[in-house]
Design a protein around this motif. Sequence first.
Motif, PDB file in Angstrom:
ATOM      1  N   UNK A   2       0.847  -1.185   0.000  1.00  0.00           N
ATOM      2  CA  UNK A   2       0.000   0.000   0.000  1.00  0.00           C
ATOM      3  C   UNK A   2       0.884   1.237   0.000  1.00  0.00           C
ATOM      4  N   UNK A   3       0.335   2.335  -0.504  1.00  0.00           N
ATOM      5  CA  UNK A   3       1.113   3.544  -0.667  1.00  0.00           C
ATOM      6  C   UNK A   3       0.326   4.754  -0.155  1.00  0.00           C
ATOM      7  N   UNK A   4       1.067   5.830   0.108  1.00  0.00           N
ATOM      8  CA  UNK A   4       0.477   7.116   0.463  1.00  0.00           C
ATOM      9  C   UNK A   4       1.087   8.186  -0.435  1.00  0.00           C
ATOM     10  N   UNK A   5       0.305   9.240  -0.674  1.00  0.00           N
ATOM     11  CA  UNK A   5       0.773  10.360  -1.476  1.00  0.00           C
ATOM     12  C   UNK A   5       0.826  11.607  -0.598  1.00  0.00           C
ATOM     13  N   UNK A   6       1.921  12.346  -0.705  1.00  0.00           N
ATOM     14  CA  UNK A   6       2.046  13.627  -0.024  1.00  0.00           C
ATOM     15  C   UNK A   6       2.225  14.722  -1.045  1.00  0.00           C
ATOM     16  N   UNK A   7       1.601  15.862  -0.811  1.00  0.00           N
ATOM     17  CA  UNK A   7       1.661  16.976  -1.760  1.00  0.00           C
ATOM     18  C   UNK A   7       2.038  18.253  -1.023  1.00  0.00           C
ATOM     19  N   UNK A   8       3.025  18.956  -1.571  1.00  0.00           N
ATOM     20  CA  UNK A   8       3.372  20.305  -1.108  1.00  0.00           C
ATOM     21  C   UNK A   8       3.020  21.246  -2.254  1.00  0.00           C
ATOM     22  N   UNK A  10       2.322  24.953  -3.692  1.00  0.00           N
ATOM     23  CA  UNK A  10       2.515  26.384  -3.486  1.00  0.00           C
ATOM     24  C   UNK A  10       2.258  27.175  -4.743  1.00  0.00           C
ATOM     25  N   UNK A  11       2.648  28.430  -4.708  1.00  0.00           N
ATOM     26  CA  UNK A  11       2.423  29.290  -5.853  1.00  0.00           C
ATOM     27  C   UNK A  11       3.439  29.080  -6.959  1.00  0.00           C
ATOM     28  N   UNK A  12       4.645  28.629  -6.588  1.00  0.00           N
ATOM     29  CA  UNK A  12       5.709  28.441  -7.578  1.00  0.00           C
ATOM     30  C   UNK A  12       5.699  27.051  -8.180  1.00  0.00           C
ATOM     31  N   UNK A  13       5.489  26.031  -7.340  1.00  0.00           N
ATOM     32  CA  UNK A  13       5.482  24.653  -7.824  1.00  0.00           C
ATOM     33  C   UNK A  13       4.622  23.782  -6.935  1.00  0.00           C
ATOM     34  N   UNK A  14       4.280  22.612  -7.465  1.00  0.00           N
ATOM     35  CA  UNK A  14       3.571  21.584  -6.714  1.00  0.00           C
ATOM     36  C   UNK A  14       4.448  20.343  -6.714  1.00  0.00           C
ATOM     37  N   UNK A  15       4.846  19.903  -5.530  1.00  0.00           N
ATOM     38  CA  UNK A  15       5.733  18.749  -5.416  1.00  0.00           C
ATOM     39  C   UNK A  15       4.977  17.594  -4.773  1.00  0.00           C
ATOM     40  N   UNK A  16       5.098  16.417  -5.351  1.00  0.00           N
ATOM     41  CA  UNK A  16       4.401  15.235  -4.863  1.00  0.00           C
ATOM     42  C   UNK A  16       5.406  14.131  -4.574  1.00  0.00           C
ATOM     43  N   UNK A  17       5.098  13.336  -3.545  1.00  0.00           N
ATOM     44  CA  UNK A  17       5.889  12.141  -3.266  1.00  0.00           C
ATOM     45  C   UNK A  17       4.943  10.964  -3.078  1.00  0.00           C
ATOM     46  N   UNK A  18       5.418   9.793  -3.447  1.00  0.00           N
ATOM     47  CA  UNK A  18       4.710   8.536  -3.217  1.00  0.00           C
ATOM     48  C   UNK A  18       5.563   7.730  -2.257  1.00  0.00           C
ATOM     49  N   UNK A  54      -1.090  11.146 -12.312  1.00  0.00           N
ATOM     50  CA  UNK A  54       0.180  10.689 -12.881  1.00  0.00           C
ATOM     51  C   UNK A  54       1.008   9.913 -11.862  1.00  0.00           C
ATOM     52  N   UNK A  55       1.098  10.409 -10.639  1.00  0.00           N
ATOM     53  CA  UNK A  55       1.918   9.702  -9.653  1.00  0.00           C
ATOM     54  C   UNK A  55       1.226   8.437  -9.150  1.00  0.00           C
ATOM     55  N   UNK A  56      -0.093   8.401  -9.221  1.00  0.00           N
ATOM     56  CA  UNK A  56      -0.829   7.214  -8.798  1.00  0.00           C
ATOM     57  C   UNK A  56      -0.507   6.019  -9.682  1.00  0.00           C
ATOM     58  N   UNK A  57      -0.157   6.248 -10.929  1.00  0.00           N
ATOM     59  CA  UNK A  57       0.175   5.143 -11.838  1.00  0.00           C
ATOM     60  C   UNK A  57       1.409   4.378 -11.364  1.00  0.00           C
ATOM     61  N   UNK A  58       2.183   4.965 -10.459  1.00  0.00           N
ATOM     62  CA  UNK A  58       3.392   4.304  -9.956  1.00  0.00           C
ATOM     63  C   UNK A  58       3.133   3.545  -8.660  1.00  0.00           C
ATOM     64  N   UNK A  59       1.893   3.581  -8.187  1.00  0.00           N
ATOM     65  CA  UNK A  59       1.531   2.893  -6.938  1.00  0.00           C
ATOM     66  C   UNK A  59       0.955   1.525  -7.272  1.00  0.00           C
ATOM     67  N   UNK A  86     -12.147   8.748  -1.438  1.00  0.00           N
ATOM     68  CA  UNK A  86     -12.893   7.597  -1.933  1.00  0.00           C
ATOM     69  C   UNK A  86     -12.581   7.268  -3.383  1.00  0.00           C
ATOM     70  N   UNK A  87     -11.721   8.066  -4.030  1.00  0.00           N
ATOM     71  CA  UNK A  87     -11.334   7.812  -5.411  1.00  0.00           C
ATOM     72  C   UNK A  87     -10.057   6.981  -5.421  1.00  0.00           C
ATOM     73  N   UNK A  88      -9.285   7.111  -6.468  1.00  0.00           N
ATOM     74  CA  UNK A  88      -8.030   6.364  -6.571  1.00  0.00           C
ATOM     75  C   UNK A  88      -6.973   6.867  -5.612  1.00  0.00           C
ATOM     76  N   UNK A  89      -7.278   7.936  -4.894  1.00  0.00           N
ATOM     77  CA  UNK A  89      -6.283   8.545  -4.022  1.00  0.00           C
ATOM     78  C   UNK A  89      -6.489   8.180  -2.554  1.00  0.00           C
ATOM     79  N   UNK A  90      -7.400   7.266  -2.261  1.00  0.00           N
ATOM     80  CA  UNK A  90      -7.665   6.856  -0.896  1.00  0.00           C
ATOM     81  C   UNK A  90      -8.362   7.941  -0.100  1.00  0.00           C
TER      82      UNK A  90
END
Length: 303
Positions: A2-8, A10-18, A54-59, A86-90
Amino acid sequence: MSFKIGVDGGGTKTELILVDASGAIVARQLAAGCNPSQLGPEKAREILETALREITTKAEGGVTHTLLCMAGNRSFWKETADALSGSDFGAVSAVDDSRPVLELATDGAPGLVLHAGTGSFIAARAPDNSVHYAGGLGWKLGDPGSGFDLGRRAIAVALLELQAAMWSKNIALSPLANALCAHTGIADYTNNSRYFYNDAAANAQIAAFAPRVLELAAHDCGAAQQVVADSITDFARQADAVIQRLFPNQTTRVPCGVSGRILNSEPAAFVLRSLANKLKWPVVLQFIETAPIEGVRRLLAKV
């Protein structure tokens, strides 16, 4: 797995981790900034959802939880999280973008963090473990210490010099005024003023001037140093109000993280240290260079 996604976000960029079940990062992704205050709600949500898919495809095994740490209107992001759950993002939850840097600063203990990048804010965890937020009003209404505030103040000083030069050819422009002309590619007051009031790209250019202001301040430009001192002093007033309210009569020092490229610059850090001593803050300043996404990862471990 199982995996979790974290998102930071902001106004300049959006960074995601799995991250996997052990908390290790297995994938990263960058997207454009998604602050609804800058882009509007529809565009902000579109950027976030596209990046999430896009990042969910790697989970390979499914996502159980997604944590959104977002800049901008908290009600908007709460509604967005509820819609995505309740979607693909838990199970999806949303917190302010201040929470990751507060986590980096205090590791869950009482204390606070001062952050100044493109925008600015103060976040604090009180002795009773309640979390408080101050500032972050956005570029239209404040955010002292931020890149936009530094740029705005510096441009105002430079424009006054250019204005005076219209009437007296003997006035020698400061390095700050010359830097503004180089920044915009415009050499006179009238056309610079017209640009900042009429060009759609001017707001971004105001914040983009901040690094040059800090560079000039570090090289003994008096006008730039005064701009930095004025901006950081106003930010310190906000911080002082938070400290006096949450940590009155504090006998032991609490951690105070200093986050963001503005406050971690030499000129701003010098002003902040001086003000902290003058105001007798019961804190230990800790300059944080770790990226906020690491704070997101730590918060995910507690979900």
